[in-house]
Design a protein around this motif. Structure first.
Motif, PDB file in Angstrom:
ATOM      1  N   VAL A  50       0.468   1.094   0.388  1.00  7.51           N
ATOM      2  CA  VAL A  50      -0.975   1.341   0.410  1.00  7.51           C
ATOM      3  C   VAL A  50      -1.345   2.166   1.641  1.00  7.51           C
ATOM      4  CG1 VAL A  50      -3.255   0.280   0.490  1.00  7.51           C
ATOM      5  CG2 VAL A  50      -1.421  -0.782  -0.859  1.00  7.51           C
ATOM      6  N   LEU A  51      -0.781   1.805   2.788  1.00 11.18           N
ATOM      7  CA  LEU A  51      -1.046   2.568   4.009  1.00 11.18           C
ATOM      8  C   LEU A  51      -0.562   4.007   3.868  1.00 11.18           C
ATOM      9  CD1 LEU A  51      -2.080   2.525   6.922  1.00 11.18           C
ATOM     10  CD2 LEU A  51       0.201   1.748   7.637  1.00 11.18           C
TER      11      LEU A  51
ATOM     12  N   ARG B 164      -1.159   9.820   3.724  1.00  7.91           N
ATOM     13  CA  ARG B 164      -0.526  11.082   3.307  1.00  7.91           C
ATOM     14  C   ARG B 164      -1.506  12.232   3.122  1.00  7.91           C
ATOM     15  NH1 ARG B 164       3.107   8.148  -0.031  1.00  7.91           N
ATOM     16  NH2 ARG B 164       1.632   8.436  -1.757  1.00  7.91           N
ATOM     17  N   PRO B 165      -2.634  12.038   2.401  1.00 11.85           N
ATOM     18  CA  PRO B 165      -3.562  13.176   2.236  1.00 11.85           C
ATOM     19  C   PRO B 165      -4.062  13.733   3.565  1.00 11.85           C
ATOM     20  CG  PRO B 165      -4.095  11.423   0.691  1.00 11.85           C
ATOM     21  CD  PRO B 165      -3.093  10.859   1.639  1.00 11.85           C
TER      22      PRO B 165
ATOM     23  N   PHE C 119       8.191  10.094   8.497  1.00  6.50           N
ATOM     24  CA  PHE C 119       7.582   8.786   8.268  1.00  6.50           C
ATOM     25  C   PHE C 119       6.763   8.703   6.992  1.00  6.50           C
ATOM     26  CE2 PHE C 119       8.779   8.032  12.609  1.00  6.50           C
ATOM     27  CZ  PHE C 119       8.915   6.664  12.695  1.00  6.50           C
ATOM     28  N   LEU C 120       6.221   9.838   6.500  1.00  7.67           N
ATOM     29  CA  LEU C 120       5.265   9.712   5.399  1.00  7.67           C
ATOM     30  C   LEU C 120       5.394  10.764   4.299  1.00  7.67           C
ATOM     31  CD1 LEU C 120       2.134   8.718   7.469  1.00  7.67           C
ATOM     32  CD2 LEU C 120       3.014   7.437   5.521  1.00  7.67           C
TER      33      LEU C 120
ATOM     34  N   GLY D 284       8.250   5.143  -3.526  1.00  4.81           N
ATOM     35  CA  GLY D 284       7.836   4.467  -2.310  1.00  4.81           C
ATOM     36  C   GLY D 284       6.730   3.459  -2.524  1.00  4.81           C
ATOM     37  N   THR D 285       6.554   2.993  -3.756  1.00  2.00           N
ATOM     38  CA  THR D 285       5.516   2.016  -4.075  1.00  2.00           C
ATOM     39  C   THR D 285       6.080   0.602  -3.944  1.00  2.00           C
ATOM     40  OG1 THR D 285       6.119   2.010  -6.407  1.00  2.00           O
ATOM     41  CG2 THR D 285       4.445   3.609  -5.703  1.00  2.00           C
ATOM     42  N   THR D 286       5.184  -0.378  -4.052  1.00  4.72           N
ATOM     43  CA  THR D 286       5.622  -1.766  -3.970  1.00  4.72           C
ATOM     44  C   THR D 286       6.647  -2.088  -5.054  1.00  4.72           C
ATOM     45  OG1 THR D 286       3.562  -2.529  -2.952  1.00  4.72           O
ATOM     46  CG2 THR D 286       4.843  -4.158  -4.191  1.00  4.72           C
TER      47      THR D 286
END
Length: 417
Positions: A157-158, A163-164, A195-196, A296-298
């Motif tokens: 979620v973070l 990212r945008p 990292f993102l 990279g999702t839950t």
């Protein structure tokens, strides 16, 4: 790509197989290396407009790299006290050793970043992961599991929110290539990508090392633990993949995302099965509901962590079986797994030499893979039989020893009064 583990399966005076656990862990590393090589060399999509997934893509994409990361955490857990985490000066010495080893791995990764290869090289991210989990290597298994669960839930979620913002910067904080020494001149882009916004987002991948640390804190030598890892990992992997399929296919997630993308060059049905890396996952919360590899999702983190735990359980069982029948069934795999940094580097150099070059007459892409795979297994078997470290493993081991060195305490003689 971690410190070399025990390479001989010996028995203690009580008859307990003392080397089984580490043999199984090294074998899992060897298996992860072969699977990653397969995704590098062999096609993960067919060359048709629909990008039909191949069995290589369906079986290994996302799972092989995640297994590497989880095993990194297992190695850290084993080297920092196993079931009894190090504390005090010993813990700080271990942290220094891990940090220096990570710097060596990062330097190797930055050096390989200049290769012309169509491969996302993991080593710089791997090194950053080692540094990021240093605060957690003194925790016990239960706390690590709780932290891993929270990280798996919160970090995607973070990342979705951040990212945008990073991509809207001028220039966007994304490299578009493997990190190399030249990228140190633009640290914001390098860190943003690592990292993102890059292929292996460290922010979410910290979860893999936390899961691995928790596994490393388990009593892996006990007979029931491999079965527990296999059963629990399988349940988590199957449930998370099933839920991801339901959200995309039954609840309308894929249709919503296809309408957002609106580009036939990106057949989302295929990408969701193999690889979402490179797809702009912003603008819709449905992106958080997929279990696609490299999303990279839950659900992706849960699925790949589950498959990693299950594979580790299987390898531990195979290592135990080898001790029971007095036959080292895992010698080539565990030998390769004990020197993955050297073998992974050699593989990348070979692929760099072959990049954009025609294959020799009589060779096929499949032949290139199997030649490298057999070379990896043969090299691993020889080094394991001779109890040798790989060349780069010698360097990382020496760095770890230097970093964790603690001068002996000299006791002052008492003075008579």
């Amino acid at each position: 790509m971690t410190a070399r583990g025990t390479t001989t399966a010996s028995r203690t005076v009580t008859g307990t197989p003392s080397g089984t656990r580490l043999a199984g862990i090294d074998a899992a590393r060897g298996l992860a290396l072969l699977a990653m090589m397969a995704t590098h060399v062999l096609a993960t999509f067919e060359s048709d407009p629909q990008l039909t997934p191949t069995w290589i893509g369906l079986a290994f994409s996302g799972r092989a790299a995640a297994l590497f990361a989880v095993l990194a955490g297992v190695g850290l857990g084993l080297s920092t006290g196993k079931q009894q985490p190090l504390q005090g000066p010993e813990l700080w010495a271990a942290r220094r050793g891990i940090a220096l080893r990570a710097l060596v791995i990062g330097a190797v990764g930055l050096s390989l970043g200049g290769l012309e290869v169509n491969i996302a090289i993991i080593l710089v991210h791997y090194a950053l992961l080692f540094l990021c989990v240093l605060p957690f290597v003194g925790l016990g298994g239960k706390r690590l599991l709780m932290l891993a669960a929270a990280w798996i839930l919160a970090s995607p979620v973070l990342a979705y929110l951040l990212r945008p913002w990073l991509l809207s910067a001028d220039p966007p904080l994304r490299l578009g290539h493997n990190p190399s020494w030249e990228d140190l001149a633009t640290p914001a882009r390098l860190l943003g990508d690592s990292f993102l916004t890059g292929y292996y987002p460290v922010l979410q991948w910290i979860a893999y090392l936390l899961v691995g640390l928790a596994i490393g804190r388990m009593a892996l030598a006990k007979a029931a633990v491999p079965f527990l890892l296999l059963a629990a990992g399988t349940v988590v992997a199957v449930f998370s993949k099933w839920l991801g399929t339901v959200t995309m296919e039954d609840w309308g997630g894929r249709q919503s995302l296809e309408a957002q993308i609106g580009d036939p060059a990106y057949p989302l049905a295929s990408l969701l099965q193999v690889n979402l890396a490179g797809v702009d996952q912003s603008g819709s919360v449905w992106w958080l509901a997929t279990s696609a590899p490299h999303a990279g999702t839950t659900l992706d983190l849960l699925h790949t962590s589950g498959t990693a735990a299950a594979v580790i359980g299987v390898c531990l069982l195979l290592g135990r079986l080898g001790n029971w029948v007095e036959l080292d069934l895992l010698l080539p795999l565990r030998g390769a797994g004990a020197m993955t940094l050297s073998l992974y580097t050699a593989h990348l150099c070979i692929m760099g030499a072959l990049h954009d070059q025609p294959l020799l007459r009589g060779w096929t892409v499949e032949g290139v893979y199997w030649a490298q795979a057999l070379g990896v297994l043969a090299t691993g078997a020889v080094f394991a039989a001779l109890a040798w470290r790989g060349p780069l493993e010698w360097v990382t081991h020496a760095a770890n020893q230097v970093g964790s060195y603690r001068p002996a305490q000299v006791r002052q003689p008492s003075r008579f009064r």
